[in-house]
Structure formats: C-alpha cells, structure tokens
Design an enzyme around this catalytic site. Structure first.
Site, short mmCIF file in Angstrom:
data_model
loop_
_atom_site.label_atom_id
_atom_site.label_comp_id
_atom_site.label_asym_id
_atom_site.label_seq_id
_atom_site.Cartn_x
_atom_site.Cartn_y
_atom_site.Cartn_z
N HIS A 1 0.90 -1.23 0.05
CA HIS A 1 0.09 0.00 -0.12
C HIS A 1 0.85 1.26 -0.11
O HIS A 1 2.02 1.13 0.50
CB HIS A 1 -0.85 -0.05 1.37
CG HIS A 1 -2.10 -1.09 1.19
ND1 HIS A 1 -3.01 -0.85 1.88
CD2 HIS A 1 -2.15 -2.10 0.40
CE1 HIS A 1 -3.99 -1.96 1.69
NE2 HIS A 1 -3.06 -2.79 0.88
N CYS B 1 -6.39 1.94 5.56
CA CYS B 1 -6.81 0.68 5.91
C CYS B 1 -6.32 0.45 7.42
O CYS B 1 -5.57 1.01 7.94
CB CYS B 1 -6.66 -0.43 5.06
SG CYS B 1 -4.99 -0.90 5.08
N GLU C 1 0.66 3.93 1.69
CA GLU C 1 1.12 4.44 3.07
C GLU C 1 2.26 3.42 3.53
O GLU C 1 3.24 4.19 4.09
CB GLU C 1 -0.10 4.21 3.92
CG GLU C 1 -1.18 4.98 3.61
CD GLU C 1 -2.19 4.17 2.63
OE1 GLU C 1 -1.85 3.62 1.94
OE2 GLU C 1 -3.38 4.35 3.17
N CYS D 1 -2.57 -0.08 7.33
CA CYS D 1 -1.70 1.11 7.15
C CYS D 1 -1.83 2.16 8.68
O CYS D 1 -0.99 2.60 8.75
CB CYS D 1 -2.19 1.94 6.00
SG CYS D 1 -1.93 1.07 4.50
#
Length: 149
Positions: free
Chosen positions: A52, A82, A54, A85
């Site tokens: 991801h 999410c 992040e 993250c």
C-alpha cells in the site's frame, strides 16, 4: 508548501499508480517541510499485499532518516487508510494524518474500524485532518474502477 500542495503530490503518485494498473492511492511523508518518503500503491506489480502507498511511503521515509520512528511527521494520503496502514502509521509515531476521500468499506480512521480514535487514549495520539482534495481523490478512484468494469 501547505497541506493542499502535499496532497496534490499524493494525487500525482495516485494517478501514476492507476496508470500502472494499481488502485490509485498515493502517499507522502513530510516533516518540517521536507519530503521524507513517497509512494503510490504497488501491490500488484510487487505481488505484495502490504504494498500500500502508505506503508511504502513510511518505509522510504524511515530509510531516509535511518530510524523506524518518524516523530513529528505528517502522512498525506489520498484515501482513508486501512487497518494495516493505520497500524503502520501508529508504529512509526506519525504525528498527523491528512487524507482526502473516505473509504467506507475498509477505512480504519472514521469509516469502518475507527482505530485511530481509540488510539488517542493510548500513548500516541495522531491528529487527523480529512477531506483535503477529497473530491479529486474520490473521482480518481471512481474513474479507475469504472474503467475496470
């Protein structure tokens, strides 16, 4: 640069990710006006469920400063993070989270799991600013998924 400028950078990274077939999410880590790390989603190309934007931006920032804690830093991201993250930004000791659009299905800040709200009662508090360039972030995602259908 201000919050809107950094979010524009995150949107550029998100667009790049989308052009590469990834879900268009971008993230930038900034401390005292210096960009420490940035990334777009890179899940598919790396075959990495943790790819991801992040997480990758946090990893790059930590390498840049040569430590795992990013005290005093702000994470700018185009989409509400999410659960994974949020855990990463809490562990990195991010001071402030700025994000664009809400993620009603998997968002872990205010939408679904609300992990950062209870975290305020723990040792580390993250200031949250939502809605910066939210319409642009949401449109980017909507266009991406409309093209995939």
């Amino acid at each position: 640069m201000n919050d809107t400028d950094w979010m524009r950078r995150a949107l550029t990274l998100a667009r790049d990710a989308g052009e590469n077939g990834e879900v268009p999410v971008g993230a930038v880590v900034v401390r005292e006006g210096e960009m420490l790390g940035e990334a777009g989603n890179h899940v598919l190309a790396s075959c990495n469920p943790c790819g991801h934007a992040e997480v990758l931006a946090l990893q790059r920032a930590a390498k840049h400063v040569d430590q795992e804690r990013l005290d005093g830093a702000t994470l700018y991201v185009t989409l509400e993070p999410c659960l994974m993250c949020c855990g990463a930004l809490l562990n990195a000791r991010i001071k402030r989270l700025v994000y664009g659009a809400r993620e009603p299905r998997t968002g872990a800040v205010v939408s679904e799991f609300e992990t950062l709200i209870p975290a305020a009662r723990r040792q580390h508090h993250v200031a949250i600013e939502e809605g910066i360039l939210a319409a642009e972030s949401a449109a980017l995602l909507a266009d991406f998924f409309a093209r995939r259908r």
